[in-house]
Design a protein around this motif. Structure first.
Motif, PDB file in Angstrom:
ATOM      1  N   ILE B 168     153.131  10.433  70.677  1.00 24.77           N
ATOM      2  CA  ILE B 168     152.944  10.191  72.114  1.00 24.77           C
ATOM      3  C   ILE B 168     154.301   9.959  72.783  1.00 24.77           C
ATOM      4  O   ILE B 168     154.583  10.464  73.872  1.00 24.77           O
ATOM      5  N   GLU B 172     153.923  13.560  75.075  1.00 29.24           N
ATOM      6  CA  GLU B 172     152.558  13.080  75.287  1.00 29.24           C
ATOM      7  C   GLU B 172     151.544  14.231  75.352  1.00 29.24           C
ATOM      8  O   GLU B 172     150.482  14.171  74.736  1.00 29.24           O
ATOM      9  N   SER B 182     145.794   9.435  74.258  1.00 29.11           N
ATOM     10  CA  SER B 182     146.984   8.861  74.898  1.00 29.11           C
ATOM     11  C   SER B 182     146.726   7.445  75.422  1.00 29.11           C
ATOM     12  O   SER B 182     147.550   6.540  75.228  1.00 29.11           O
TER      13      SER B 182
END
Lengths: 435, 290
Positions: B168, B172, B182
Motif C-alpha cells: 500500500i 496504493e 486499502s
C-alpha cells in the motif's frame, strides 16, 4: 420511538431532580447565610490548570467561605458577602500569548464588575503587562501568587501615583534569592559545604535567581562550579548532574517549575549524585504528593513554597490553623506557592474594605497601606512606597518564607531557624566535610 | 565528557526514535499525518495509570491493555473521522490536530493535573556503563527500542500483513488491484501507530510523570525526527533520532543546555531548505503535505 420517549421522560425526571436539589440547596443556603447586602465581587485572574493557580484558588475559596460564614464584610453599615469570580488566564501554559491574561483581567473588571482583583496574573511577564490596564481602571489588585519579578514593586515605587492601587502580598525574586543565600551559607558554616552547581529553568525569574545566588555566594567563600540554564521541557539532566559530580559539587541548587523537574529528581536519585539538592520554588518538589509520585526519590530535597503555611510549620498560631482548614476543605494539604498568600490576600482585602467603609479604590488603597495584621505567614505590612509585603525571618516582624526538606515522606520546615521544626539532613551518599 | 556524550547521546536518540516511530509508521503506510499523536501518547499514560492504580492490575498488564486501548482508539479515529477526509492532507491535519487538542483539553477539564499521575520504573537504580552511571529505565529504553525496530522490520518484511502494508505504501492502486484492502490497511496503520505511541508512553513516562502539556512536546519531537529522516522511512527515523539525539548532547555539553530545544527545530529548518524530503525520504512533494 418508544425508546426515545422513555429516554426523554427519564431525562425530564433527572432535570427535575437536579432542579429540586438546587432549589433545596439555595433555600437551606439562604436561610443559613447571614450577609444580606449585594455581593462584593472579587476577581481572581489565575492560571487555574497549574499548581500556582489552583492552590491560590483553593486558598481564596476557603477565605471567602470563612468570611461569609462569619457574616460577610461590613460596608457602610451593611453586611455584604464576598463572591469570587475566577477566570483562567492560562499564562503559565506554554505557547499561550499574554493577551489572554490581559483579556481575562479586562473581563473581570468590565464584565464581572469586580470590586478588586486578587491572585494573578501568575507569570511575571503577564503581571507586568497587566499593571497599566489595572491602573487605568483604578482597581485594587493584590498579587498573591506566581509573579516574582522585582520589577513589579519597583515600578510601583517609581510611579506611585499611577500604580498606587497595586499591591503584592507574597514574596519576590530578590527576597527568595536572599533566603537561598542565607540558607546555603548556614550550610557552609555548619557542614563546611562550599562548592555549588546551579541548574535553572530558562525562564526570566529562574535565570535571575540563579545569577543572584551565584553572585551572592562567591563573596562568602563559595565556589560556583556551574550555572546551567535548561529549556522548559528538557528531558535529560544527566550531563549537568555528571558535571556536578565530576567537579566535586556538594550542593545542587535548582530553580525550575516545569513538570520535567521530575526527571531531574529521579536521575539525581537513581545515579546517586553526591550532592545535596536545594531547590527553590519547584512545581514538583513543593507538592505534598511528590513523595508518592517519585516513589521516595524526592527524599533529601530542600524546597521553598515561598510563604509559610504552604508547608507545615509553627510560624504563627494561625499557620497550622490555616493548614488544617485547607486540608479539611480540599482533602489535601496546602500544595505549594500561592495557597497561604491567596488566603491571606482575601482576608487582608476584606479588613481593608471594612476599614475604608467603601469600595472606592483610593480609600481602599489608603486602607491597605495601613494593614498591620498577623497572618498564617507572619505579620503583614506593605511597604508604603512599593506596596511590596515587608519580609522578615521573624514572623512577628514581617512575612516569613519557609524552606522545607523531604524527610521520611514528610515536608519538614528547616529554614529560617525561627520557624524550623527540624534540621537539614544530607543524603547518605554525601559526606559532610565537618563531623 | 566523551563517554557520557556517547552513552547519553545513544539514550537520547533511542528516546526520540521511540517517540517518532508510530507517527512515521502511520504516515509511511496511509500518508496520514496524525497530529493527534501527542494526545494519544498522553491518553496512553493516563489509561495505564488507571489500570494500574484504580483496577490494581499488574504493570505489565496495565501497559498491555493501554496499548490495546489506544490502538483501538487510533483505528476508530481513522474509521470514524479520517476516512471521510482521506486524501485531503490539510483536512487530515486539521481533523487530527483538532481531535488531539480536544482530548488534551478534556483531560485538563476533568482534572487530570498534578504530579501524582506517575508510572513506576520497570526497575529502579543505576548501572555503570564504561564508568558512566546510567539508570536501568534508560537502559531498558535502548534495549526495547532496538528490539522494537527489529520486530517491526520482521513484521513488515516477513509477514503477509506487513508486506500488504508495504505494498500500500509503495503503490496504493497497484496494491488494491492485487486484492489488498486499502482502507483496512490504513485503519491498521493508524491503529498500529497509536499503539506504538502507547508503547512509547509506557516506557518513557516512568522517567517523568504524566502531564497533558507533554502531548505537544511529543508531537514536535516526532515531527522533527520524521521530517529530518524522511516522513515515510523507518530507517530515516532511526538515523534522524540518533543525529538529533547526539546533536542535542553536543549542544548541551559545548554550548549550554538551553540550546538543546533549538536543535530539533533547527534540524527541521535545515532539512526543509536543503533536502525537503528528508534524509531517506523518497518523495519530493513533502512541503505540499505538511
Amino acid at each position: 420511538m418508544k425508546r426515545s420517549k422513555t429516554a426523554i421522560f427519564a431525562m425530564a425526571l433527572g432535570v427535575l431532580a437536579v432542579a429540586s436539589g438546587i432549589g433545596l440547596y439555595c433555600a437551606v443556603g439562604s436561610s443559613a447565610s447571614q450577609p444580606a447586602g449585594k455581593p462584593i465581587i472579587i476577581g481572581a485572574p489565575l492560571s487555574t490548570q497549574y499548581l500556582y493557580g489552583w492552590a491560590a484558588q483553593r486558598g481564596m475559596v476557603l477565605a471567602v467561605e470563612e468570611i461569609n460564614a462569619r457574616g460577610g464584610v461590613l460596608v457602610g453599615g451593611v453586611r455584604r458577602p464576598l463572591a469570587l469570580e475566577v477566570l483562567d488566564t492560562r499564562d503559565l501554559e506554554p505557547g499561550v500569548p499574554l493577551s489572554e491574561a490581559l483579556l481575562v483581567v479586562e473581563r473581570l473588571i468590565l464584565e464581572k464588575k469586580a470590586a478588586a482583583l486578587v491572585g494573578g496574573p501568575v507569570r511575571s511577564e503577564a503581571a507586568l503587562a497587566a499593571m497599566d490596564l489595572i491602573a487605568k481602571h483604578k482597581k485594587i489588585s493584590i498579587l498573591t501568587t506566581g509573579a516574582l519579578t522585582p520589577a513589579y514593586h519597583r515600578r510601583v515605587a517609581e510611579n506611585y501615583e499611577k500604580y498606587k492601587y497595586l499591591f503584592r502580598i507574597t514574596s519576590e525574586a530578590g527576597q527568595l534569592a536572599k533566603e537561598a543565600i542565607d540558607l546555603l551559607d548556614s550550610l557552609r558554616q555548619a557542614d563546611g559545604f562550599d562548592r555549588i552547581f546551579i541548574m535553572v529553568q530558562d525562564v526570566a525569574h529562574a535565570r535571575a535567581i540563579g545569577g543572584l545566588v551565584a553572585k551572592g555566594l562567591e563573596p562568602k567563600g563559595w565556589k560556583v562550579l556551574g550555572n546551567e540554564v535548561y529549556p522548559t521541557g528538557a528531558l535529560d539532566y544527566s550531563t549537568g548532574l555528571l558535571k556536578a559530580k565530576d567537579q566535586g559539587a556538594q550542593i545542587l541548587f535548582v530553580w525550575m517549575d516545569h513538570p520535567e523537574t521530575a526527571i531531574l529528581v529521579k536521575q539525581w536519585h537513581d545515579l546517586k549524585i553526591p550532592v545535596l539538592p536545594v531547590s527553590g520554588i519547584s512545581g514538583l518538589v513543593e507538592q505534598p504528593g511528590a513523595w508518592a509520585s517519585s516513589s521516595g526519590a524526592v527524599a533529601y530535597w530542600v524546597a521553598s513554597p515561598a510563604n509559610a503555611g504552604n508547608a507545615p510549620s509553627n510560624a504563627t498560631p494561625l499557620t497550622m490553623k490555616f493548614y488544617q482548614a485547607y486540608t479539611k476543605r480540599w482533602l489535601v494539604e496546602p500544595e505549594g506557592y500561592g495557597a497561604s498568600s491567596s488566603y491571606v490576600g482575601i482576608q487582608v482585602l476584606a479588613r481593608a474594605i471594612e476599614r475604608a467603609g467603601s469600595l472606592d479604590a483610593d480609600r481602599l488603597a489608603a486602607a491597605l497601606e495601613k494593614t498591620d495584621v498577623t497572618s498564617a505567614y507572619g505579620r503583614i505590612r506593605f511597604d508604603p512606597k512599593s506596596h511590596q509585603v515587608i519580609p522578615s525571618y521573624d514572623p512577628k516582624e514581617g512575612a516569613v518564607g519557609t524552606w522545607f526538606q523531604w524527610q521520611q515522606g514528610k515536608r519538614v520546615a528547616v529554614w529560617p531557624p525561627t520557624i524550623a521544626t527540624g534540621k537539614i539532613r544530607v543524603p547518605p551518599w554525601l559526606e559532610p566535610k565537618k563531623g | 565528557m566523551v563517554l557520557p556524550l556517547l552513552i547519553y547521546g545513544l539514550i537520547n536518540g533511542s528516546i526520540l526514535a521511540l517517540t517518532a516511530l508510530g507517527f512515521s509508521l502511520t504516515y509511511g503506510i496511509s500518508r496520514v499525518a496524525n497530529f493527534a499523536y501527542g494526545a494519544l501518547y498522553v491518553l496512553a499514560g493516563f489509561s495505564a495509570w488507571f489500570f494500574l492504580n484504580r483496577l490494581k492490575l499488574s504493570l505489565f498488564l496495565s501497559l498491555l491493555l493501554s496499548i490495546l486501548l489506544i490502538g483501538l482508539i487510533g483505528a476508530a479515529l481513522y474509521r470514524i473521522a479520517l476516512i471521510r477526509v482521506r486524501g485531503m492532507p490539510t483536512s487530515e491535519i486539521i481533523v487530527t490536530f483538532a481531535l488531539g487538542t480536544a482530548a488534551l483539553e478534556a483531560l485538563r477539564f476533568f482534572g487530570f493535573l498534578g504530579s501524582h499521575y506517575t508510572l513506576p520504573a520497570f526497575y529502579s537504580g543505576a548501572l555503570p556503563v564504561f564508568g558512566v552511571p546510567v539508570d536501568y529505565q534508560r537502559l531498558f529504553i535502548v534495549i526495547l527500542g532496538a528490539v522494537l525496530f527489529l520486530a517491526l522490520w520482521i513484521f513488515t518484511h516477513h509477514t503477509k500483513t506487513g508486506l500488504a502494508m508495504r505494498a500500500i505504501a509503495q503503490d496504493e492502486q497497484a496494491a488494491m488491484m492485487a486484492g489488498i484492502d486499502s482502507d483496512f490497511m490504513a485503519t491498521l496503520s493508524v491503529g498500529l501507530g497509536a499503539g506504538l505511541a502507547a508503547l512509547a508512553a509506557g516506557i518513557l513516562l516512568p522517567l517523568s510523570y504524566i502531564a497533558t502539556e507533554s502531548g505537544s512536546n511529543i508531537l514536535v519531537y516526532a515531527i522533527a525526527v520524521c521530517i529530518v529522516g524522511g516522513l515515510e522511512s523507518t530507517t530515516g527515523v532511526l538515523v534522524a533520532s540518533l543525529l538529533i539525539g547526539y546533536a542535542q548532547m553536543l549542544s548541551v555539553i559545548y554550548l549550554g543546555p538551553h540550546y538543546q530545544m533549538i536543535v530539533a527545530l533547527l534540524a527541521i529548518l535545515v532539512t526543509l531548505i536543503l533536502r525537503p524530503s528528508g534524509i531517506f525520504g523518497k518523495h519530493k512533494e513533502l512541503e505540499e503535505r505538511v
